[in-house]
Design an enzyme around this catalytic site. Structure first.
Site: not given
Length: 309
Positions: A45, A134, A163, A108
């Site tokens: 990110s 993640y 994570k 989304y």
């Protein structure tokens, strides 16, 4: 492969025209590697993967892996809304020598638990690389549940970690406690800087945290101090990291703040941003400079000794 310690989710640097600047990124990576980090996460990110084309992501990853040259472990973010592209990025990472991949769930659309299980199953079945999940619900729109992670970890040996970019330390503790019941070797990494120490104390493998992008020595010292049993020193570093959390409020796109800090601390060359992120608060440079000064984070812009591998 076993991952542990401090793994900066590196930013991706552009030139003043907004183009990918491979040489500048190599200088930056080499600066990070001088501070005792345990690994590098590319195209996460903070790495602004959503601003890069597929071609750019591949070029960047292959060049940075060459630059790192096995000095530390390399994780590659392969997040995308299209599974076909995720698999393509995964294959590219594997072919270019990555040590593992980090995979955010599709964003989304809201997916069912069954759809999420299917998504990660297909990835696990199509790579020999270690796969880290993640979980970043604030960006992806939904959280990866403990039960889903346990099911995936039980069925797929190469799904070996996660994570956890979540606001509550209790969520990290629960993930560690519950998944360890089915996989003792499952690795849980914290993300927010104020979670580094408390997460270690409940069994995390380390952290992939924001401030390590521009001030890695603080997190590295905390991790090493904790590992050696020096809790007093670890606590001091924890307080510094907690104070650094203010940088997340400087700009909505917090990677913009990270890039400004990287630029001020380590780079002589002018850097740029890619639209729409070329619009940011006018006082951002001043705020970053003040923060670095108040935290006594040393600035070094002499890159003459750094080679571009």
């Amino acid at each position: 492969m076993k991952f542990s310690g401090i793994i900066p989710p590196v930013v991706t640097l552009f030139d003043t025209e907004g183009n990918l600047d491979l040489d500048l990124n190599k200088i930056y990576i080499n600066q990070l590697l001088q501070h005792g980090i345990n690994g590098v996460l590319l195209a996460g990110s903070s790495g602004e993967f959503t601003s890069l084309t597929m071609k750019e992501r591949k070029i960047y990853v292959s060049e940075m892996i060459k630059t790192i040259d096995k000095r530390v472990s390399v994780l590659v973010g392969i997040g995308h809304t299209a599974l076909k592209d995720v698999l393509e990025l995964c294959s590219h990472a594997e072919e270019n020598g990555a040590d593992g991949v980090l995979v955010v769930n599709p964003y989304y659309w809201h997916l069912s638990e069954e759809q999420l299980f299917n998504f990660y199953s297909i990835i696990a079945e199509n790579t020999k690389l270690p796969v880290l999940l993640y979980n970043i619900p604030s960006f992806s729109g939904q959280s990866l549940s403990v039960e889903l992670v346990k099911e995936l970890a039980t069925k797929y040996p190469n799904i070996c970690g996660i994570k956890e970019t979540v606001s509550e330390i209790g969520e990290i503790r629960e993930m560690i406690t519950e998944v360890s019941k089915v996989r003792k070797d499952f690795m849980v990494f914290s993300a927010f800087d104020e979670h580094v120490l408390p997460a270690l104390m409940v069994g995390s493998a380390g952290s992939i945290n924001g401030s390590s992008v521009f001030a890695p020595e603080i997190s590295v010292d905390l991790f090493e101090s904790y590992r050696k049993g020096d809790l007093s020193k670890a606590e001091k570093n924890h307080k510094v990291l907690s104070d650094l959390m203010v940088f997340y409020k400087f700009c909505p796109s917090f990677f913009t703040t990270m890039k400004e800090a990287v630029h001020q601390r380590w780079l002589n060359e002018k850097t740029g941003h890619r639209a729409p992120f070329d619009v940011y608060p006018k006082d951002l440079p001043e705020k970053v400079s003040s923060l670095l000064k108040s935290m006594k984070i040393e600035k070094k812009t002499d890159n003459s000794e750094l080679t571009l591998k």
